[in-house]
Scaffold this motif. Structure first.
Motif, PDB file in Angstrom:
ATOM      1  N   LYS A   2       0.851  -1.178   0.000  1.00 50.88           N
ATOM      2  CA  LYS A   2       0.000   0.000   0.000  1.00 50.88           C
ATOM      3  C   LYS A   2       0.895   1.238   0.000  1.00 50.88           C
ATOM      4  O   LYS A   2       2.004   1.209   0.542  1.00 50.88           O
ATOM      5  CB  LYS A   2      -0.917   0.011   1.219  1.00 50.88           C
ATOM      6  N   THR A  45      -4.795   1.473  15.563  1.00 46.33           N
ATOM      7  CA  THR A  45      -6.132   0.903  15.390  1.00 46.33           C
ATOM      8  C   THR A  45      -6.154  -0.328  14.487  1.00 46.33           C
ATOM      9  O   THR A  45      -7.177  -0.997  14.378  1.00 46.33           O
ATOM     10  CB  THR A  45      -7.084   1.951  14.784  1.00 46.33           C
ATOM     11  N   GLY A  46      -5.041  -0.585  13.810  1.00 42.97           N
ATOM     12  CA  GLY A  46      -4.988  -1.674  12.848  1.00 42.97           C
ATOM     13  C   GLY A  46      -5.137  -1.206  11.422  1.00 42.97           C
ATOM     14  O   GLY A  46      -4.890  -1.979  10.487  1.00 42.97           O
ATOM     15  N   SER A  47      -5.543   0.056  11.243  1.00 45.18           N
ATOM     16  CA  SER A  47      -5.717   0.576   9.886  1.00 45.18           C
ATOM     17  C   SER A  47      -5.202   2.010   9.721  1.00 45.18           C
ATOM     18  O   SER A  47      -5.394   2.606   8.674  1.00 45.18           O
ATOM     19  CB  SER A  47      -7.204   0.537   9.504  1.00 45.18           C
ATOM     20  N   ASN A  48      -4.555   2.542  10.747  1.00 42.56           N
ATOM     21  CA  ASN A  48      -4.114   3.942  10.696  1.00 42.56           C
ATOM     22  C   ASN A  48      -2.595   4.078  10.559  1.00 42.56           C
ATOM     23  O   ASN A  48      -2.001   5.025  11.075  1.00 42.56           O
ATOM     24  CB  ASN A  48      -4.602   4.706  11.927  1.00 42.56           C
ATOM     25  N   HIS A  49      -1.969   3.126   9.867  1.00 42.36           N
ATOM     26  CA  HIS A  49      -0.518   3.159   9.686  1.00 42.36           C
ATOM     27  C   HIS A  49      -0.054   4.511   9.115  1.00 42.36           C
ATOM     28  O   HIS A  49       0.874   5.133   9.640  1.00 42.36           O
ATOM     29  CB  HIS A  49      -0.074   2.052   8.728  1.00 42.36           C
ATOM     30  N   ASP A  78       0.853  -5.252  13.823  1.00 43.57           N
ATOM     31  CA  ASP A  78       0.232  -6.285  12.987  1.00 43.57           C
ATOM     32  C   ASP A  78       1.248  -7.011  12.111  1.00 43.57           C
ATOM     33  O   ASP A  78       0.868  -7.844  11.283  1.00 43.57           O
ATOM     34  CB  ASP A  78      -0.872  -5.686  12.114  1.00 43.57           C
ATOM     35  N   THR A  80       3.419  -5.607   9.937  1.00 46.17           N
ATOM     36  CA  THR A  80       3.761  -4.918   8.696  1.00 46.17           C
ATOM     37  C   THR A  80       4.946  -3.987   8.932  1.00 46.17           C
ATOM     38  O   THR A  80       5.309  -3.684  10.072  1.00 46.17           O
ATOM     39  CB  THR A  80       2.572  -4.113   8.150  1.00 46.17           C
TER      40      THR A  80
END
Length: 269
Positions: A2, A45-49, A78, A80
Protein backbone atom coordinates in the motif's frame (compact mmCIF):
# COMPACT_ATOMS: atom_id res chain seq x y z
CA UNK A 1 1.91 -3.14 -0.94
CA UNK A 2 0.00 0.00 0.00
CA UNK A 3 1.22 3.51 -0.72
CA UNK A 4 0.39 7.00 0.47
CA UNK A 5 2.68 9.74 -0.77
CA UNK A 6 6.24 8.62 -0.13
CA UNK A 7 5.20 6.06 2.53
CA UNK A 8 5.21 2.41 1.42
CA UNK A 9 3.53 -0.23 3.60
CA UNK A 10 4.51 -3.89 3.17
CA UNK A 11 3.74 -7.30 4.54
CA UNK A 12 6.89 -9.20 5.43
CA UNK A 13 6.80 -11.22 2.21
CA UNK A 14 6.32 -8.04 0.17
CA UNK A 15 9.20 -6.31 1.98
CA UNK A 16 11.43 -9.33 1.35
CA UNK A 17 10.68 -9.17 -2.39
CA UNK A 18 11.05 -5.37 -2.50
CA UNK A 19 14.54 -5.61 -1.01
CA UNK A 20 15.52 -8.25 -3.55
CA UNK A 21 14.32 -6.10 -6.44
CA UNK A 22 15.66 -2.72 -5.22
CA UNK A 23 19.21 -1.44 -5.55
CA UNK A 24 20.65 0.92 -2.99
CA UNK A 25 23.60 3.27 -3.42
CA UNK A 26 24.48 3.99 0.22
CA UNK A 27 26.95 1.98 2.29
CA UNK A 28 25.15 0.41 5.26
CA UNK A 29 27.06 -1.22 8.11
CA UNK A 30 24.60 -1.26 10.98
CA UNK A 31 20.90 -1.50 11.77
CA UNK A 32 19.58 0.77 14.52
CA UNK A 33 16.71 -0.55 16.64
CA UNK A 34 14.40 1.94 18.38
CA UNK A 35 10.93 2.09 19.86
CA UNK A 36 8.61 5.01 19.26
CA UNK A 37 7.48 5.05 22.91
CA UNK A 38 4.73 7.42 21.75
CA UNK A 39 2.69 6.67 19.70
CA UNK A 40 2.28 3.24 21.25
CA UNK A 41 -0.04 0.29 20.91
CA UNK A 42 -3.04 2.20 22.25
CA UNK A 43 -2.83 4.65 19.34
CA UNK A 44 -2.70 1.87 16.73
CA UNK A 45 -6.13 0.90 15.39
CA UNK A 46 -4.99 -1.67 12.85
CA UNK A 47 -5.72 0.58 9.89
CA UNK A 48 -4.11 3.94 10.70
CA UNK A 49 -0.52 3.16 9.69
CA UNK A 50 -0.26 6.16 7.37
CA UNK A 51 -1.90 8.53 9.83
CA UNK A 52 0.62 7.60 12.51
CA UNK A 53 3.52 8.00 10.07
CA UNK A 54 2.26 11.43 9.02
CA UNK A 55 1.93 12.41 12.68
CA UNK A 56 5.48 11.31 13.42
CA UNK A 57 6.79 13.21 10.42
CA UNK A 58 4.96 16.37 11.49
CA UNK A 59 6.49 16.08 14.97
CA UNK A 60 10.00 15.47 13.61
CA UNK A 61 9.76 18.50 11.36
CA UNK A 62 7.98 20.90 13.71
CA UNK A 63 9.61 19.94 17.00
CA UNK A 64 12.99 18.55 15.95
CA UNK A 65 13.68 20.71 12.91
CA UNK A 66 14.25 17.72 10.62
CA UNK A 67 13.54 17.99 6.90
CA UNK A 68 11.30 14.89 7.02
CA UNK A 69 10.56 11.85 9.16
CA UNK A 70 13.67 10.64 11.00
CA UNK A 71 13.48 6.88 10.47
CA UNK A 72 13.97 4.81 7.34
CA UNK A 73 11.60 2.06 8.48
CA UNK A 74 8.74 1.60 10.94
CA UNK A 75 7.35 -1.73 12.11
CA UNK A 76 3.80 -2.15 13.40
CA UNK A 77 1.99 -4.46 15.85
CA UNK A 78 0.23 -6.29 12.99
CA UNK A 79 3.56 -7.43 11.54
CA UNK A 80 3.76 -4.92 8.70
CA UNK A 81 6.65 -2.58 7.91
CA UNK A 82 6.70 0.84 6.27
CA UNK A 83 9.48 2.49 4.31
CA UNK A 84 9.26 6.09 5.54
CA UNK A 85 12.51 7.78 4.57
CA UNK A 86 14.49 6.51 1.60
CA UNK A 87 17.02 3.88 2.65
CA UNK A 88 19.52 5.78 0.51
CA UNK A 89 19.12 8.74 2.88
CA UNK A 90 21.08 8.94 6.14
CA UNK A 91 18.58 8.75 9.05
CA UNK A 92 18.30 10.98 12.11
CA UNK A 93 18.29 8.07 14.53
CA UNK A 94 21.40 7.85 16.72
CA UNK A 95 23.93 10.64 17.07
CA UNK A 96 27.28 9.11 16.14
CA UNK A 97 25.80 6.14 14.28
CA UNK A 98 23.74 7.58 11.43
CA UNK A 99 26.14 7.87 8.50
CA UNK A 100 26.23 4.16 7.66
CA UNK A 101 23.13 3.17 9.57
CA UNK A 102 19.50 2.30 8.87
CA UNK A 103 16.99 3.48 11.46
CA UNK A 104 14.19 1.03 12.34
CA UNK A 105 11.49 2.44 14.62
CA UNK A 106 9.33 -0.25 16.21
CA UNK A 107 5.96 1.24 17.10
CA UNK A 108 5.24 0.82 20.80
CA UNK A 109 6.56 1.39 24.29
CA UNK A 110 8.78 -1.57 25.17
CA UNK A 111 10.01 -0.34 28.53
CA UNK A 112 9.07 -2.65 31.42
CA UNK A 113 5.40 -2.13 32.23
CA UNK A 114 4.67 -0.74 28.76
CA UNK A 115 3.22 -2.47 25.71
CA UNK A 116 3.27 -6.25 25.43
CA UNK A 117 4.72 -7.02 22.02
CA UNK A 118 2.40 -9.03 19.78
CA UNK A 119 3.75 -12.28 18.30
CA UNK A 120 3.33 -10.82 14.79
CA UNK A 121 5.33 -7.74 15.76
CA UNK A 122 8.03 -9.82 17.42
CA UNK A 123 8.46 -11.98 14.31
CA UNK A 124 8.48 -8.94 12.05
CA UNK A 125 11.18 -7.12 14.04
CA UNK A 126 13.43 -10.16 13.93
CA UNK A 127 12.83 -10.72 10.22
CA UNK A 128 13.37 -7.06 9.28
CA UNK A 129 16.77 -7.14 10.98
CA UNK A 130 17.60 -10.43 9.24
CA UNK A 131 16.48 -9.15 5.83
CA UNK A 132 18.61 -6.03 6.21
CA UNK A 133 21.59 -8.18 7.20
CA UNK A 134 21.04 -10.24 4.06
CA UNK A 135 20.65 -7.18 1.85
CA UNK A 136 23.78 -5.44 3.11
CA UNK A 137 25.88 -8.54 3.81
CA UNK A 138 26.04 -7.99 7.57
CA UNK A 139 26.87 -10.63 10.18
CA UNK A 140 24.40 -10.33 13.07
CA UNK A 141 26.27 -9.16 16.17
CA UNK A 142 26.34 -6.18 18.49
CA UNK A 143 28.42 -4.21 16.01
CA UNK A 144 26.00 -4.59 13.10
CA UNK A 145 22.75 -4.52 15.11
CA UNK A 146 22.68 -1.73 17.67
CA UNK A 147 20.33 -0.18 20.21
CA UNK A 148 19.90 3.57 20.82
CA UNK A 149 20.56 2.95 24.53
CA UNK A 150 24.21 2.12 23.82
CA UNK A 151 25.07 5.65 22.66
CA UNK A 152 25.53 8.79 24.75
CA UNK A 153 23.00 11.40 23.63
CA UNK A 154 25.39 14.33 24.04
CA UNK A 155 28.69 13.02 22.69
CA UNK A 156 27.37 10.44 20.23
CA UNK A 157 29.96 7.99 21.56
CA UNK A 158 29.09 4.36 22.04
CA UNK A 159 29.22 3.76 25.79
CA UNK A 160 27.26 0.53 26.06
CA UNK A 161 24.57 2.21 28.15
CA UNK A 162 26.44 4.57 30.47
CA UNK A 163 26.29 8.36 30.41
CA UNK A 164 23.26 10.29 29.18
CA UNK A 165 21.14 7.74 27.34
CA UNK A 166 17.60 6.76 26.40
CA UNK A 167 16.12 3.39 27.34
CA UNK A 168 15.28 2.92 23.63
CA UNK A 169 14.40 0.34 22.24
CA UNK A 170 13.01 -0.45 25.69
CA UNK A 171 14.11 -2.09 28.91
CA UNK A 172 11.89 -5.08 28.06
CA UNK A 173 12.85 -5.28 24.36
CA UNK A 174 13.61 -8.98 23.75
CA UNK A 175 14.84 -9.46 27.30
CA UNK A 176 16.44 -6.07 27.86
CA UNK A 177 18.26 -3.17 26.25
CA UNK A 178 21.82 -4.00 27.33
CA UNK A 179 24.49 -5.30 24.98
CA UNK A 180 24.58 -8.58 26.90
CA UNK A 181 20.82 -9.01 26.57
CA UNK A 182 21.00 -8.31 22.85
CA UNK A 183 23.83 -10.81 22.39
CA UNK A 184 22.04 -13.48 24.42
CA UNK A 185 18.44 -13.12 23.23
CA UNK A 186 17.90 -10.90 20.18
CA UNK A 187 20.98 -11.46 18.00
CA UNK A 188 20.59 -15.28 17.99
CA UNK A 189 17.01 -14.93 16.73
CA UNK A 190 18.17 -12.68 13.91
CA UNK A 191 21.03 -15.06 13.05
CA UNK A 192 18.65 -18.02 12.98
CA UNK A 193 16.21 -16.20 10.69
CA UNK A 194 19.05 -15.04 8.43
CA UNK A 195 20.23 -18.64 8.14
CA UNK A 196 16.73 -19.71 7.12
CA UNK A 197 16.61 -16.95 4.50
CA UNK A 198 19.99 -17.81 3.00
CA UNK A 199 20.07 -21.56 3.49
CA UNK A 200 22.99 -21.29 5.91
CA UNK A 201 23.49 -22.53 9.43
CA UNK A 202 22.99 -20.24 12.39
CA UNK A 203 25.63 -20.41 15.12
CA UNK A 204 24.33 -21.89 18.35
CA UNK A 205 23.86 -19.26 21.02
CA UNK A 206 25.10 -19.82 24.58
CA UNK A 207 22.19 -20.26 26.97
CA UNK A 208 22.41 -18.21 30.19
CA UNK A 209 22.35 -20.15 33.46
CA UNK A 210 20.31 -17.47 35.19
CA UNK A 211 19.96 -13.70 35.45
CA UNK A 212 20.59 -11.27 38.26
CA UNK A 213 20.28 -7.62 39.23
CA UNK A 214 23.20 -5.41 40.23
CA UNK A 215 22.81 -4.32 43.88
CA UNK A 216 26.02 -2.26 44.19
CA UNK A 217 25.90 1.46 43.39
CA UNK A 218 28.63 0.84 40.81
CA UNK A 219 29.97 -2.55 39.76
CA UNK A 220 33.20 -3.11 37.84
CA UNK A 221 33.14 -5.59 34.97
CA UNK A 222 36.58 -7.15 34.64
CA UNK A 223 38.40 -9.09 31.92
CA UNK A 224 38.82 -12.09 34.22
CA UNK A 225 37.65 -13.50 37.53
CA UNK A 226 39.67 -11.43 39.95
CA UNK A 227 40.47 -7.86 40.95
CA UNK A 228 43.86 -8.13 39.28
CA UNK A 229 42.18 -8.10 35.85
CA UNK A 230 41.54 -4.76 34.09
CA UNK A 231 38.13 -3.11 34.26
CA UNK A 232 36.19 -3.42 31.00
CA UNK A 233 33.22 -1.23 31.95
CA UNK A 234 30.97 -0.33 34.87
CA UNK A 235 27.37 -1.23 35.66
CA UNK A 236 24.88 0.81 37.69
CA UNK A 237 22.56 -0.43 40.41
CA UNK A 238 19.43 -2.07 39.02
CA UNK A 239 20.97 -3.27 35.74
CA UNK A 240 20.02 -6.86 34.94
CA UNK A 241 22.64 -9.23 33.56
CA UNK A 242 22.66 -12.81 32.32
CA UNK A 243 25.04 -15.31 33.90
CA UNK A 244 26.84 -17.76 31.60
CA UNK A 245 29.49 -19.19 33.93
CA UNK A 246 30.32 -19.17 37.65
CA UNK A 247 33.70 -19.78 39.27
CA UNK A 248 35.41 -18.81 42.54
CA UNK A 249 32.78 -16.26 43.53
CA UNK A 250 32.78 -14.61 40.10
CA UNK A 251 30.27 -14.84 37.22
CA UNK A 252 30.75 -14.32 33.49
CA UNK A 253 28.02 -12.01 32.17
CA UNK A 254 28.84 -12.08 28.43
CA UNK A 255 27.99 -15.11 26.23
CA UNK A 256 31.36 -15.15 24.43
CA UNK A 257 33.70 -12.53 25.91
CA UNK A 258 35.62 -12.53 29.19
CA UNK A 259 33.45 -10.12 31.17
CA UNK A 260 33.25 -11.03 34.86
CA UNK A 261 31.70 -9.49 37.99
CA UNK A 262 31.86 -10.46 41.65
CA UNK A 263 28.78 -12.57 42.32
CA UNK A 264 28.17 -11.07 45.79
CA UNK A 265 27.02 -7.86 44.10
CA UNK A 266 24.18 -9.59 42.23
CA UNK A 267 20.71 -10.44 43.48
CA UNK A 268 18.90 -13.33 41.83
CA UNK A 269 15.13 -13.28 41.43
Amino acid sequence: MKKKGKFLLFTMDEFDQWLLETRFSRSVKLVQNHHTYLPGYVQFTGSNHFGLLEGMEHFHMAERGFSEIAQNLTSFPDGTVAVCRSIDKVPCGIKGANQEGICLENLGNFDAGGDTMTPAHRDAIVKINALLCREFNLTPNTDSIVYHHWYDLNSGKRTGGSGTTKTCPGTAFFGGNSMDAAAATFIPLVAQTLAQLTGGTAPSAPVPLKSGEVVASSLNVRAGRGTEFPVVKGLKRGVRVNVFETADGWVRIHPTEQQWVAERYLRYA
